[in-house]
Enzyme design. Structure first.
Site, short mmCIF file in Angstrom:
data_model
loop_
_atom_site.label_atom_id
_atom_site.label_comp_id
_atom_site.label_asym_id
_atom_site.label_seq_id
_atom_site.Cartn_x
_atom_site.Cartn_y
_atom_site.Cartn_z
N GLU A 83 -0.87 -8.75 4.91
CA GLU A 83 -0.68 -8.94 6.36
C GLU A 83 -2.01 -8.99 7.11
OE1 GLU A 83 -0.49 -6.14 4.84
OE2 GLU A 83 -0.94 -4.42 6.13
N CYS A 137 0.83 -1.20 0.00
CA CYS A 137 0.00 0.00 0.00
C CYS A 137 0.87 1.26 0.00
CB CYS A 137 -0.97 -0.05 1.18
SG CYS A 137 -2.36 1.08 1.02
N HIS A 148 -3.46 -5.71 1.09
CA HIS A 148 -2.77 -5.91 2.37
C HIS A 148 -2.70 -7.40 2.72
CE1 HIS A 148 -2.46 -1.73 3.91
NE2 HIS A 148 -3.46 -1.54 3.09
#
Lengths: 76, 238
Positions: B210, B93, B208
């Site tokens: 994660e 990002c 994302h």
């Protein structure tokens, strides 16, 4: 020395904010708009030379991948 | 006596002023058994680290352009050397935006075509492999996106190069993995969600991973990204 710097999208880069503002104007009755683009206006007071200001634009103030810039020297 | 397990190298998670996903990245790495440490953007060294992640957020308030000022943070010289040495560098990002501004990846991320901040899960088709993603080509992943400037652009020569060298790693797609006739949620050119560099060790993506590692909080497809790193660490001798 005072400089005014205009940063605008390069030709062919879609400017979503400009397109939206243009639609907004048309929506409230302003016809005949052929183009509207939104950019950045930077005022700079500095001892730097024009060459150095160009370097500032190339390195940080504009992103040459997507933006053009125009530097104007001003009196006041 | 059995050999003592070799400690795996740690992953550096760079914290810029305004980063806000560094704890998510550290949580995901820890969840997968990888050690990590935060590295302040004002630091100068990445010595002892095996990989670097530039996390998401709003570095320097996104002022001027996203990533434009972070790109000149002191740590970025070390990140550039690390990348040029072929070590794994991931930008998520805002981290992707920083890598693009730093010219470690080509192109730029513009404001979303619809002018809206988008926060939702998206389907992504894996197009190629890189050091950070070793999944079968054509498989569909689900990851969250959470950005206002994810509208990838580059000039046509760069796009030709990215395509010719299979450097587009993930594209926005529909549930069946189709990209034809499917528009990217943010207007990204050629539906590009993530790209790699020529050496394939630097990976930048808007979604994302994660946030999709621990299945209890949003899926598990993001594991693929960090597991590739884990495999490399296991195979490599440090």
């Amino acid at each position: 020395m005072n400089y005014e710097i205009y940063v605008t999208y390069r030709a062919g880069i879609f400017d979503p904010a400009g397109a939206t503002a243009r639609r907004g104007l048309e929506q409230i009755g302003f016809d005949g708009i052929h183009d509207l683009s939104i950019g950045k206006y930077i005022r700079l007071n500095t001892d730097a030379t024009r060459e150095q200001v160009t370097e500032m634009c190339e390195k940080l103030l504009a992103n040459p991948v997507i933006e053009d810039y125009r530097i104007v020297e001003t009196e006041d | 006596m059995p050999p003592r397990p070799r400690p795996r190298p740690r992953v550096a998670v760079v914290v810029f002023p305004g980063s806000n996903c560094e704890q998510d990245v550290a949580y995901a790495l820890n969840w997968l058994g990888l050690d990590s440490a935060y590295v302040w953007h004002g630091d100068h060294s990445l010595d002892g680290f095996g990989a670097v992640v530039l996390p998401g957020g709003f570095s320097y308030g996104d002022y001027l352009r996203c990533g434009a000022i972070a790109r000149f943070s002191p740590i970025m010289d070390a990140v550039t050397r690390f990348a040029r040495a072929g070590r794994p560098v991931l930008g998520i990002c805002n981290g992707f935006q920083i890598l693009a501004e730093a010219h470690l990846l080509p192109g730029a991320l513009l404001r979303n075509a619809g002018l809206k901040f988008i926060c939702r899960d998206v389907a992504l088709r894996v197009e190629a492999r890189c050091d950070w993603l070793d999944a079968p080509t054509g498989s569909v992943l689900h990851l969250p996106i959470n950005h206002n400037e994810g509208n990838f652009v580059c000039d046509s020569a760069t796009l030709d190069d990215l395509r010719a060298d299979d450097r587009v790693i993930v594209r926005y797609c529909d549930e069946e993995g189709r990209t034809d006739g499917v528009s990217a949620p943010n207007g990204a050119l050629d539906n590009i969600a993530g790209i790699t560099n020529a050496a394939r060790n630097v990976f930048g993506l808007m979604p994302h991973p994660e946030r999709a590692v621990d299945p209890t909080v949003g899926g598990s497809d993001g594991q693929l990204v960090f597991q590739s790193l884990l495999q490399q660490f296991t195979q490599e001798v440090f």
